[in-house]
Design a protein around this motif. Structure first.
Motif, PDB file in Angstrom:
ATOM      1  N   UNK A 117     -11.260   6.772  -3.385  1.00 39.60           N
ATOM      2  CA  UNK A 117     -11.451   6.999  -1.953  1.00 39.60           C
ATOM      3  C   UNK A 117     -12.507   8.077  -1.784  1.00 39.60           C
ATOM      4  N   UNK A 118     -13.496   7.892  -0.935  1.00 35.32           N
ATOM      5  CA  UNK A 118     -13.680   6.819   0.036  1.00 35.32           C
ATOM      6  C   UNK A 118     -14.522   5.640  -0.482  1.00 35.32           C
ATOM      7  N   UNK A 119     -15.070   5.766  -1.687  1.00 35.96           N
ATOM      8  CA  UNK A 119     -16.014   4.770  -2.201  1.00 35.96           C
ATOM      9  C   UNK A 119     -15.484   3.341  -2.169  1.00 35.96           C
TER      10      UNK A 119
ATOM     11  N   UNK B  41      -4.963   4.188  -3.246  1.00 38.19           N
ATOM     12  CA  UNK B  41      -6.193   4.982  -3.093  1.00 38.19           C
ATOM     13  C   UNK B  41      -6.095   6.291  -3.871  1.00 38.19           C
ATOM     14  N   UNK B  42      -7.178   6.691  -4.490  1.00 34.99           N
ATOM     15  CA  UNK B  42      -7.187   7.911  -5.297  1.00 34.99           C
ATOM     16  C   UNK B  42      -8.456   8.691  -4.979  1.00 34.99           C
ATOM     17  N   UNK B  43      -8.309   9.906  -4.486  1.00 35.51           N
ATOM     18  CA  UNK B  43      -9.454  10.716  -4.071  1.00 35.51           C
ATOM     19  C   UNK B  43      -9.730  11.822  -5.090  1.00 35.51           C
TER      20      UNK B  43
ATOM     21  N   UNK C 113      -9.899  16.434  -2.083  1.00 36.10           N
ATOM     22  CA  UNK C 113      -8.642  16.194  -1.375  1.00 36.10           C
ATOM     23  C   UNK C 113      -7.963  17.518  -1.035  1.00 36.10           C
ATOM     24  N   UNK C 114      -7.979  18.466  -1.972  1.00 37.50           N
ATOM     25  CA  UNK C 114      -7.403  19.784  -1.724  1.00 37.50           C
ATOM     26  C   UNK C 114      -8.124  20.468  -0.556  1.00 37.50           C
ATOM     27  N   UNK C 115      -9.451  20.452  -0.572  1.00 34.16           N
ATOM     28  CA  UNK C 115     -10.235  21.097   0.488  1.00 34.16           C
ATOM     29  C   UNK C 115      -9.925  20.447   1.842  1.00 34.16           C
ATOM     30  N   UNK C 116      -9.836  19.137   1.865  1.00 37.62           N
ATOM     31  CA  UNK C 116      -9.488  18.433   3.096  1.00 37.62           C
ATOM     32  C   UNK C 116      -8.074  18.791   3.543  1.00 37.62           C
TER      33      UNK C 116
ATOM     34  N   UNK D 276       0.851  -1.178   0.000  1.00 41.44           N
ATOM     35  CA  UNK D 276       0.000   0.000   0.000  1.00 41.44           C
ATOM     36  C   UNK D 276       0.885   1.226   0.000  1.00 41.44           C
ATOM     37  N   UNK D 277       0.321   2.340  -0.385  1.00 40.04           N
ATOM     38  CA  UNK D 277       1.072   3.591  -0.411  1.00 40.04           C
ATOM     39  C   UNK D 277       0.354   4.604   0.474  1.00 40.04           C
ATOM     40  N   UNK D 278       1.149   5.382   1.194  1.00 33.03           N
ATOM     41  CA  UNK D 278       0.595   6.406   2.079  1.00 33.03           C
ATOM     42  C   UNK D 278       0.292   7.654   1.260  1.00 33.03           C
ATOM     43  N   UNK D 279      -0.984   7.909   1.073  1.00 36.39           N
ATOM     44  CA  UNK D 279      -1.419   9.125   0.393  1.00 36.39           C
ATOM     45  C   UNK D 279      -2.218   9.926   1.415  1.00 36.39           C
ATOM     46  N   UNK D 280      -1.715  11.081   1.796  1.00 25.52           N
ATOM     47  CA  UNK D 280      -2.430  11.894   2.770  1.00 25.52           C
ATOM     48  C   UNK D 280      -3.755  12.354   2.190  1.00 25.52           C
ATOM     49  N   UNK D 281      -4.775  12.384   3.048  1.00 27.15           N
ATOM     50  CA  UNK D 281      -6.134  12.780   2.713  1.00 27.15           C
ATOM     51  C   UNK D 281      -6.848  11.716   1.882  1.00 27.15           C
ATOM     52  N   UNK D 282      -6.364  10.473   1.972  1.00 24.79           N
ATOM     53  CA  UNK D 282      -6.988   9.320   1.292  1.00 24.79           C
ATOM     54  C   UNK D 282      -7.092   8.148   2.267  1.00 24.79           C
ATOM     55  N   UNK D 283      -7.543   8.415   3.481  1.00 23.70           N
ATOM     56  CA  UNK D 283      -7.693   7.360   4.468  1.00 23.70           C
ATOM     57  C   UNK D 283      -6.437   7.041   5.248  1.00 23.70           C
TER      58      UNK D 283
END
Length: 185
Positions: free
Chosen positions: A122-124, A56-58, A63-66, A15-22
């Motif tokens: 993400x999050x679907x 994960x891809x948001x 994602x920007x707003x978050x 897995x890859x750590x993507x901030x604002x994607x869980x």
């Protein structure tokens, strides 16, 4: 250069750590894997992985707003306006933060290391991504933002322009775990 960290799911997939994607929920589920897996996706070592990468891809605007919400909690950045953050994306000031890094940049780097990349909205598709990684437990949600920022039409247009490649990739994901072919970037 930002650190792009990988971790290992229970079944050995990466897995890859993507901030604002869980990221916070994932860290809660796999605390040991995230602490102990010191693999940097953008390191110079040309090691290839045979395990699939679950990515994960948001929606980039969400994602920007978050990201704005998260970064504004830092006293150092609390007085920045949304336009200041967008100016940073556009290189008009020196503001730079990993919360605003394009997911397509991470994905492009992943293509050099992984033969098999599977995309999840993400999050679907988040729950399915965890299941595909061999996790069968409860899924916590730790990172609920209290403040919801609203972009003006011109701000949203600027964000969409900056994240055009991310938007293209996000819209292309039709099902959980969809295979990604790097030649399509």
């Amino acid at each position: 250069m930002f650190p792009i960290r990988l971790f290992t799911y229970p079944n050995g997939k990466k897995g890859v750590r993507i901030l604002k994607c869980g990221y916070i929920s994932t860290m809660t589920i796999f605390p040991d894997s995230l602490k102990n897996d010191k693999i940097l996706l953008n390191q110079q070592k040309w090691e290839k992985y045979h395990e699939p990468l679950l990515f994960p891809f948001r929606d980039p605007v969400k994602r920007f707003i978050s990201g704005v919400d998260t970064v504004k909690k830092n006293k150092k950045h609390e007085n920045y306006s949304i336009d200041d953050y967008i100016d940073g994306l556009e290189g008009k000031n020196n503001f730079n933060n990993i919360h605003f890094m394009e997911s397509s940049t991470v994905l492009r780097n992943a293509c050099y290391k992984f033969q098999h990349i599977h995309l999840y909205k993400f999050p679907e598709h988040y729950e399915q991504m965890l299941r595909d990684g061999g996790y069968e437990g409860n899924i916590p949600h730790k990172n609920k933002s209290m403040k919801k920022w609203t972009l003006t039409k011109s701000q949203e247009e600027r964000v969409r322009k900056h994240y055009a490649k991310d938007i293209e990739i996000f819209k292309s994901i039709e099902k959980p775990g969809q295979k990604f072919y790097w030649l399509e970037i």
